[in-house]
Design an enzyme around this catalytic site. Structure first.
Site, PDB file in Angstrom:
ATOM      1  CE1 TYR A 181     -44.344  32.434 -53.987  1.00  0.00           C
ATOM      2  CE2 TYR A 181     -43.676  32.846 -56.235  1.00  0.00           C
ATOM      3  CZ  TYR A 181     -43.437  32.290 -55.000  1.00  0.00           C
ATOM      4  OH  TYR A 181     -42.292  31.593 -54.787  1.00  0.00           O
ATOM      5  CE  LYS A 238     -43.830  27.810 -39.260  1.00  0.00           C
ATOM      6  NZ  LYS A 238     -43.026  26.713 -38.719  1.00  0.00           N
ATOM      7  CG  ASP A 285     -41.741  23.894 -39.861  1.00  0.00           C
ATOM      8  OD1 ASP A 285     -42.948  23.666 -40.030  1.00  0.00           O
ATOM      9  OD2 ASP A 285     -41.295  24.308 -38.777  1.00  0.00           O
ATOM     10  CG  ASP A 324     -41.558  28.792 -55.809  1.00  0.00           C
ATOM     11  OD1 ASP A 324     -41.200  27.985 -56.677  1.00  0.00           O
ATOM     12  OD2 ASP A 324     -41.181  29.975 -55.788  1.00  0.00           O
TER      13      ASP A 324
END
Ligand code: NAP
Length: 488
Positions: free
Chosen positions: A133, A180, A213, A237
């Site tokens: 971002y 992740k 995930d 987000d």
């Protein structure tokens, strides 16, 4: 002002775009009706400001007001697509370093979802400034784009401490850190490592790491296992839109952007332009953002009055907006807001609320971890040069080896789209005209001699166009760079 009356607290009010003015008016009406002493300073941001030619979408007097009031209640701001402007939302978050985005969701009475009856009550604590971002993007070739994902230890420490302090302020006992880090060991891994380090300071809170995930999968399968989720900007987000859907949609998802100095409160949803001016949208997300703001201001009773009245109104089910029950029989935005107002003083019958106390921001504010401070040895061992080239891995590799003869470097490998293709190890990869060429120094040193670097770039340039270079560093013997897929 009477002797017992508190001085009026100034708050910046940004109505925003699309449905913004309607939801902000609803929140303001209820806040004012509690009797809390707020003096609103109405300011502009978003589409109207872009149209005036201000590329940031945030004019000076809005910035000045927030600097002074330190608190803003903000409607959604439209992000123009394709004009080269930055998002006004992201500008505001960055200008005021509101580094944490707190997004709570809880089961909403009277709103039927596949999860009804499971008492969902969880919070996503999203890092709000760094990560993709930051929007640091480059076209490396006409056909290959790059977005830099920069994650700092300081940024991680701030969001993790805030997450733990937030959990304590609400008596929450479990935090998951969702990253992740299995793939992005350095960037996402930075948050995981920082989380594990800081968790030791909070033995009263159960700390778990989860791959993001799987977190998304578990949130759909068994969301009640979650209490607080701390995560990076991009992950947060996406996860927080998912969590808002678990309890009935964006109409019910509030948020707080918290910084050391400034806090900005807003609904998670956007400006939903197709509903603008129709008096049909659900203002609950914005109203609950106002409740979060009141708690931030220490106005716990006023916050509880509104929260209880919202829950009581939803429990009664007489006034529900279109997003909850469809067009037929739905209440308008203003009727629903008035019904909440009429329920001031009531408590929900079947829905419990949490005790709240202020977040200990002083503890959240003080980053202490720094690898630079304790670093003993730093070496530059090589350089990655990113080039634009047509051809096969073999033709590019051989040409480069020929060009750099005589330089104190060797070509270790070339990768394309992350996979090592030269020297060949048999990978089948569809290549593009963008290559990473890894050169290792014969004599690593504390820094790279600029003459070696310019010499190398000159040699590369003899046959190819280069776009980007990246030093390969070791910190106390540990590689500060990853290997390409297939690289030894
Ligand atoms: P959006 O405005 O959040 O709307 C998406 C959909 O969510 C709506 O079409 C509607 O669904 C539902 N929805 C959103 N708010 C609702 C409410 N209060 N009550 C009932 N339903 C609601 O997302 P978008 O269409 O992707 O974005 C529109 C603009 O907003 C874009 O310019 C975007 O950049 C901006 N945006 C701003 C912010 C912010 O200011 N923080 C956040 C997100 C997006 P149905 O169509 O199913 O009725």
């Amino acid at each position: 002002m009477s002797a017992t009356q508190k001085p009026r607290r100034k708050v910046t009010l940004i109505p925003g775009d699309g449905i913004g003015p309607e939801v902000v008016a609803a929140a303001r009406k209820l806040i004012d009706a509690t009797g809390v002493q707020i003096e609103w300073e109405e300011r502009a941001a978003g589409a109207s400001v872009f149209k005036m030619g201000i590329a940031s979408g945030v004019p000076e007097d809005t910035i000045e007001s927030i600097h002074r009031t330190k608190v803003a209640l903000k409607g959604p701001l439209e992000t123009p697509i394709g004009f080269g402007e930055k998002s006004a939302n992201v500008t505001l978050r960055k200008l005021f370093e509101t580094f944490a985005n707190i997004r709570p969701v809880r089961e909403i009475p009277g709103v039927k979802t596949p999860y009804s009856g499971r008492n969902l009550d969880l919070v996503v604590v999203r890092e709000n400034v760094e990560d993709l971002y930051a929007g640091i993007e480059h076209m490396q070739t006409p056909d290959v784009a790059q977005c830099l994902k920069l994650i700092s230890r300081k940024g991680c420490e701030k969001i993790v401490r805030l997450g733990f302090e937030f959990a304590r302020s609400q008596g929450r006992k479990k935090i998951h850190c969702a990253t992740k880090s299995n793939i992005m060991k350095m960037t996402e891994g930075m948050l995981k490592r920082t989380f594990e380090e800081i968790a030791k300071e909070y033995p009263d809170i159960q700390a778990n790491h989860i791959i993001v995930d799987n977190c998304a999968h578990q949130l759909v399968k068994l969301p009640e296992q979650f209490d607080v989720i701390i995560t990076t900007n991009m992950n947060g987000d996406i996860l927080s839109d998912l969590t808002s859907a678990l309890i009935g949609g964006l109409g019910f998802a509030p948020s707080a952007n918290i910084g050391n100095e400034v806090a900005i409160f807003e609904a998670v949803h956007g400006s939903a332009p197709k509903y603008a001016g129709k008096n049909t949208i659900n203002p609950t997300a914005m109203i609950l953002s106002g409740v979060m703001m009141l708690r931030h201001l220490g106005e716990f009773d006023a916050a509880a009055t509104i929260e209880n009245a919202v829950l009581a109104t939803l429990e009664e089910g007489k006034f529900l907006t279109r997003d909850v029950i469809g067009d037929k029989g739905s209440a308008s935005t203003t009727d629903y807001t008035n019904a909440i107002l009429a329920n001031f003083g009531k408590k929900p019958k079947a829905t419990s609320t949490r005790e709240h106390r202020a977040i200990e921001m002083d503890r959240a504010k003080k980053p202490t971890l720094s690898a630079t401070a304790s670093l003993k040895d730093r070496k530059v061992v090589g350089v990655d040069v990113f080039i634009e080239a047509d051809g096969t891995p073999d033709s590019v590799g051989k040409k480069l080896e020929e060009n750099i003869k005589g330089l104190p470097l060797r070509l270790k490998m070339i990768s394309n789209r992350g996979t090592k293709l030269y020297p060949s190890s048999g990978a089948i990869t569809d290549t593009v005209n963008h290559w990473r060429c890894r050169f290792m120094l014969e004599a690593p040193g504390s820094d790279m001699n600029p003459e070696i670097l310019t010499g190398l770039l000159k040699k590369v340039e003899q046959s190819f166009r280069w776009m980007h270079i990246e030093k390969l560093q070791e910190f106390d013997g540990a590689a500060g760079f990853t290997k390409a897929q297939g690289e030894d």
